[in-house]
Design an enzyme around this catalytic site. Structure first.
Site, mmCIF file in Angstrom:
data_model
loop_
_atom_site.group_PDB
_atom_site.id
_atom_site.type_symbol
_atom_site.label_atom_id
_atom_site.label_comp_id
_atom_site.label_asym_id
_atom_site.label_seq_id
_atom_site.Cartn_x
_atom_site.Cartn_y
_atom_site.Cartn_z
ATOM 1 C CE1 TYR A 193 5.327 64.851 17.180
ATOM 2 C CE2 TYR A 193 5.083 62.852 15.879
ATOM 3 C CZ TYR A 193 4.713 63.631 16.955
ATOM 4 O OH TYR A 193 3.741 63.195 17.822
ATOM 5 C CE LYS B 205 2.107 60.854 19.664
ATOM 6 N NZ LYS B 205 1.438 60.620 20.965
HETATM 7 O O1 0WD Z 1 0.235 69.388 19.093
HETATM 8 C C1 0WD Z 1 0.066 68.680 20.081
HETATM 9 N N1 0WD Z 1 0.206 69.155 21.297
HETATM 10 C C2 0WD Z 1 -0.345 67.252 19.866
HETATM 11 C C3 0WD Z 1 -0.218 66.345 20.882
HETATM 12 C C4 0WD Z 1 -0.854 66.867 18.540
HETATM 13 C C5 0WD Z 1 -1.246 65.491 18.445
HETATM 14 C C6 0WD Z 1 -1.086 64.625 19.484
HETATM 15 N N2 0WD Z 1 -0.574 65.045 20.681
HETATM 16 C C7 0WD Z 1 -0.432 64.053 21.746
HETATM 17 C C8 0WD Z 1 0.906 63.986 22.441
HETATM 18 O O2 0WD Z 1 1.880 63.313 21.667
HETATM 19 C C9 0WD Z 1 0.509 63.199 23.682
HETATM 20 O O3 0WD Z 1 0.404 61.821 23.366
HETATM 21 O O4 0WD Z 1 -1.353 64.322 22.771
HETATM 22 C C10 0WD Z 1 -0.889 63.741 23.980
HETATM 23 C C11 0WD Z 1 -0.952 64.783 25.072
HETATM 24 O O5 0WD Z 1 0.029 65.780 24.808
HETATM 25 P P1 0WD Z 1 -0.132 67.330 25.104
HETATM 26 O O6 0WD Z 1 -1.416 67.600 25.759
HETATM 27 O O7 0WD Z 1 0.241 68.036 23.878
HETATM 28 O O8 0WD Z 1 1.098 67.595 26.081
HETATM 29 P P2 0WD Z 1 1.277 67.831 27.642
HETATM 30 O O9 0WD Z 1 0.327 68.822 28.164
HETATM 31 O O10 0WD Z 1 2.750 68.121 27.842
HETATM 32 O O11 0WD Z 1 0.951 66.406 28.253
HETATM 33 C C12 0WD Z 1 1.700 65.255 27.983
HETATM 34 C C13 0WD Z 1 2.024 64.617 29.305
HETATM 35 C C14 0WD Z 1 3.316 64.967 30.006
HETATM 36 O O12 0WD Z 1 3.637 66.172 30.031
HETATM 37 P P3 0WD Z 1 5.183 66.683 30.292
HETATM 38 O O13 0WD Z 1 5.058 68.048 29.681
HETATM 39 O O14 0WD Z 1 5.345 66.646 31.773
HETATM 40 O O15 0WD Z 1 6.167 65.777 29.548
HETATM 41 O O16 0WD Z 1 2.302 63.260 29.253
HETATM 42 C C15 0WD Z 1 2.653 62.917 30.576
HETATM 43 C C16 0WD Z 1 3.065 64.169 31.280
HETATM 44 O O17 0WD Z 1 2.103 64.583 32.168
HETATM 45 N N3 0WD Z 1 3.780 62.025 30.658
HETATM 46 C C17 0WD Z 1 3.760 60.946 31.454
HETATM 47 N N4 0WD Z 1 2.800 60.442 32.249
HETATM 48 C C18 0WD Z 1 3.090 59.340 32.932
HETATM 49 N N5 0WD Z 1 4.285 58.714 32.858
HETATM 50 C C19 0WD Z 1 5.038 60.362 31.314
HETATM 51 C C20 0WD Z 1 5.271 59.196 32.066
HETATM 52 N N6 0WD Z 1 6.454 58.552 32.040
HETATM 53 N N7 0WD Z 1 5.772 61.101 30.451
HETATM 54 C C21 0WD Z 1 4.993 62.116 30.053
#
Ligand code: 0WD
Length: 255
Positions: free
Chosen positions: A156, A163
């Site tokens: 991580y 975070k």
């Molecule tokens: O286990 C997990 N999946 C966990 C996620 C556990 C605990 C927390 N999280 C957090 C993540 O760190 C994040 O902050 O939850 C949040 C959402 O993450 P997610 O739902 O797991 O992941 P995902 O569906 O990939 O959405 C995150 C999105 C990006 O996805 P991609 O895959 O394209 O990197 O964040 C957005 C993008 O849509 N994103 C941005 N949006 C605007 N500007 C940018 C940016 N520069 N970079 C990424």
């Protein structure tokens, strides 16, 4: 009873049907909120449109949070439809892939550190700064964190530092916005298989270990994170600010 009747909430961070932000959008909509959405780029637009469609929203705006100009434009454009609104969901994080695979000190670089903190932490404050003129009193801002903010864990790496910064951001933003009765909180979610998670080396192993150790003995779903977000966005959480709510089946309470 719908607990978000009359609230207008912006959702940022949908990248797929599995995104945590998708689970949150579905829960906010079910609870009566009107929703608007951002999408990172044209590639992701149709996926966000699908979620927006079932939430009866046609308010979709592009926003890459690495750009102050795009953040400013987002809230200016949104204000044409919503002169005032009641908060936003920030479910956004990013670190270059090579940062998330291997020993921390072998992986971390000045540039990787900068990008991870910029996109995953600063952007939450940047969005709040730009949104402030348009936020109603008693708005709720919610971001997503992870246990890597509190504990070291394999792979991580710099995202854990980002975070930790994000969680401090929550406390400072809560202090800053409290005079307008605007609340700021984070949900620290258990691991969920999403696109972002796929970028973390050995994520599957993390899930298996989580299932074994969590008091509730299973993984967390995006629906469960959504329900917690709906609570935090609602007036039922009117005394809750500056907090990190662990939605992790109790995993963080075990050794
Ligand atoms: O286990 C997990 N999946 C966990 C996620 C556990 C605990 C927390 N999280 C957090 C993540 O760190 C994040 O902050 O939850 C949040 C959402 O993450 P997610 O739902 O797991 O992941 P995902 O569906 O990939 O959405 C995150 C999105 C990006 O996805 P991609 O895959 O394209 O990197 O964040 C957005 C993008 O849509 N994103 C941005 N949006 C605007 N500007 C940018 C940016 N520069 N970079 C990424």
């Amino acid at each position: 009873m719908a607990i978000l009747e009359g609230k207008k909430i912006l959702v940022a961070g949908i990248a797929s049907e599995r995104s945590i932000a998708t689970g949150i959008a579905d829960a906010l909509y079910r609870e009566g909120a009107e929703l608007a959405f951002t999408y990172l780029n044209d590639k992701l637009k149709s996926r966000v449109e699908a979620v927006a469609g079932r939430c009866e929203s046609n308010l979709l705006y592009p926003c890459d949070v690495s750009s102050d100009e795009q953040i400013e434009d987002l809230f200016k454009n949104l204000s044409q439809n919503w002169p005032k609104f009641d908060g936003f969901i920030h479910a956004i994080a990013f670190a270059p892939a090579e940062q998330l695979d291997g020993d921390y000190l072998d992986c971390v670089t000045r540039e990787g550190f900068k990008v991870a903190h910029d996109i995953s932490s600063y952007s939450f404050a940047a969005m709040a700064k730009a949104a402030r003129p348009y936020l109603n009193d008693e708005s709720s801002l919610i971001t997503l964190s992870y246990l890597g903010a509190e504990r070291s864990m394999p792979n991580y790496n710099v995202m854990g530092l980002a975070k930790a910064s994000l969680e401090a951001n929550v406390r400072f933003m809560a202090a800053s916005l409290g005079k307008s009765s605007i609340r700021v909180n984070a949900i620290s979610a258990g691991p969920i298989r999403t696109l972002a998670a796929a970028g973390i080396s050995n994520f599957r192993k993390m899930l298996t270990q989580f299932e074994k150790s969590a008091p509730l003995g299973r993984c967390v779903t995006i629906e469960e994170v959504g329900n917690s977000a709906a609570f935090l966005a609602s007036n039922f959480a009117s005394a809750v600010t500056g907090q990190v709510l662990h939605v992790d089946n109790g995993f963080s309470t075990t050794t």
